[in-house]
Design an enzyme around this catalytic site. Sequence first.
Site, PDB file in Angstrom:
ATOM      1  N   ASP A 405       0.834  -1.205   0.000  1.00 50.69           N
ATOM      2  CA  ASP A 405       0.000   0.000   0.000  1.00 50.69           C
ATOM      3  C   ASP A 405       0.869   1.255   0.000  1.00 50.69           C
ATOM      4  O   ASP A 405       2.025   1.238   0.396  1.00 50.69           O
ATOM      5  CB  ASP A 405      -0.918   0.016   1.225  1.00 50.69           C
ATOM      6  CG  ASP A 405      -0.142   0.009   2.530  1.00 50.69           C
ATOM      7  OD1 ASP A 405       0.835  -0.768   2.632  1.00 50.69           O
ATOM      8  OD2 ASP A 405      -0.497   0.771   3.445  1.00 50.69           O
ATOM      9  N   GLU A 406       0.291   2.348  -0.465  1.00 49.42           N
ATOM     10  CA  GLU A 406       0.856   3.694  -0.391  1.00 49.42           C
ATOM     11  C   GLU A 406       2.294   3.768  -0.910  1.00 49.42           C
ATOM     12  O   GLU A 406       3.182   4.347  -0.286  1.00 49.42           O
ATOM     13  CB  GLU A 406       0.772   4.217   1.049  1.00 49.42           C
ATOM     14  CG  GLU A 406      -0.670   4.342   1.538  1.00 49.42           C
ATOM     15  CD  GLU A 406      -0.777   4.900   2.949  1.00 49.42           C
ATOM     16  OE1 GLU A 406      -1.708   5.674   3.210  1.00 49.42           O
ATOM     17  OE2 GLU A 406       0.078   4.559   3.798  1.00 49.42           O
ATOM     18  N   ILE A 407       2.511   3.190  -2.073  1.00 45.87           N
ATOM     19  CA  ILE A 407       3.838   3.266  -2.694  1.00 45.87           C
ATOM     20  C   ILE A 407       4.066   4.684  -3.205  1.00 45.87           C
ATOM     21  O   ILE A 407       3.222   5.263  -3.895  1.00 45.87           O
ATOM     22  CB  ILE A 407       3.951   2.249  -3.841  1.00 45.87           C
ATOM     23  CG1 ILE A 407       3.857   0.822  -3.281  1.00 45.87           C
ATOM     24  CG2 ILE A 407       5.257   2.438  -4.614  1.00 45.87           C
ATOM     25  CD1 ILE A 407       3.722  -0.248  -4.339  1.00 45.87           C
TER      26      ILE A 407
END
Length: 624
Positions: A405-407
């Site tokens: 997530d949230e790269i």
Amino acid sequence: GGGGHTQTNVCDLRRSSPARTSWPLPQPCPASLSSDQSHHRGPVNNLIGCGEVDCPCFSKMAARVLLALALTCSLAAAYQSNGVKRQSFWPLLPSSATSGSTPVIINPESFEFRDVSGNPSSNIPDAIAIYRRIIFPVNKLHKGLVNFRTLTDPVELARIEISATIPTSGPPQPEVDESFTLVVQGAGSPVYATLQATTYVGVLRGLETFAQLVVYGVINGTQSAPVFHVPNAPWTIRDQPRFPHRGVLVDPSRTFLPIPTLKAVVDGLLASKMNVLHLHLSDSQSFPLQLASYPNITLYGAYGPDEVYSADDINELVVYATKRGVRVIPEIESSSHSRAFGLAPELQHIVACADVQGAAWSNYCAEPPCGQLNPGSADTLPVVTTVLQEVGTLFPDNNMHLGFDEINQKCWLDDPVFQRYLLVNNFTIGQALQAYFIGMRQALAQKLPGKQFVYWEEAALQTPPLPIKATDTIQVWNDLTALNKVFLNTDASVIISWYTSVYLDCGLTNVFGNPAWCQPFNTWLSIFQNDPLANVTNPTYISRVKGGEVCMWGEVQGPSSVLPAIWPRAAAYGGRLWNYDITGLSQSEIVLSMSDHAQRLTARGVPASPVTVPLCSISPDLCF
């Protein structure tokens, strides 16, 4: 009480002689008995409840205490609570459940839990041991026995007969059969109950319902002493969950949670008929899991030596959870949120943007400190997949969460090693991520054959797409738009954790003391009223939703605060996921049931936040 002592209720003595200016008191104990021996189980230790006397002699100090109690006992009938304990359930019972009007009384000394499964390998005795302690708590057991002996010709419930087709406990599987049928008779010779289930986990769910059927209180509002009993017999309850995945995420990577705290979360899951403990075990803040393959990851990545989980710790937790029908799913962030992965000197090169300082963090990550695993380093995949193999072996559950997530693209683009990697391979960032994902899955197919993987929604939203399998699971946290894209882009199963509905940190503060990034606070009622299938109408899509999790992120929640922050709000979502189709309930019914459940959790050693003011629970007509 032992020794053949006469059982006498102090309050009853006082009430039986209202005209007296003095009332019979036991004589001081003979010199052969010390003061401690003479009143170790008497009213001195039961001041609030005016407990039973089980020693015929008392010290002078005890006598003075009893005199001081006289007024309290004479006014006992004036308390707002009449001693009747409401019989309530969480999750709420199915509409098909039937009941009668007969109270059946339980003698805690002779009541029998009988395993009739006929399997010598049965683990049902484990379930019985757990629930015997729950149903007959130590602080009520003696009083319940003494008070039972004062009853005349009670309708006594003698035993519960328990059977299961598969009574062994093994690691709970993702879609284990949790159904059960519970019958409690209201008449007969003897009167008994039966519990039938397919699996050990189904037995646990049925025993939880039986535990909630049993109350400790006075019967029918009379002034009799409280006893263990099942009101409203006979009962017939057939139940099973609507969704197989009902979980809680906790976050010991941001704030360490000791094993006893995690066990208390498991106890709350058991009481709420939930079945998944999701451990977010690694992040940029810390890496608290001890590793044999790369011990320096933990040595440099954990906060300190007392904030580390050993393999023995994890095994202890998994065994404890398995006996309670709870799966333990580890999450190791394998792309973003990974600074702590590379704090060891020999591994610093596998993490990008870990040295960002001060306010610049907002350009490189969702919260400080920053750091993402670097696909451009040739060492990253071997290290990460070896760690994942060790963790996947340590946790026997069929599923393992890999994050994604949230790269943050800038984190990679500003890294010289990653820049060279893009140039040499003529890759876009999306193609580099895809190659990293494919390489990881190919390695894990060899290292962890048969293991299935869970990802956050971002893994299903990349361009070019990552090859998500139908056996994978996507955890959706954002919104309906993201959910629909997951349905369109993959054939994976889905678990729903809307931040707007079931993130338990929303409405609190962030690490700087400012309001949390998500608002408002998600109350237990708003969580219960949240429909995880709202606006999902495609039957095929609906069939892919396996359930959901509440998420208790750990930035500002530690061992002293996390349990009442989780409970009873997590139970609200668990109750909705268990009995999704329930209709026609008034708000008062829901509030009172949840209030009782919060008290139940606290009584079992799982601190839960209050649901309503006690007055509304005692006298609902004054509030609803």
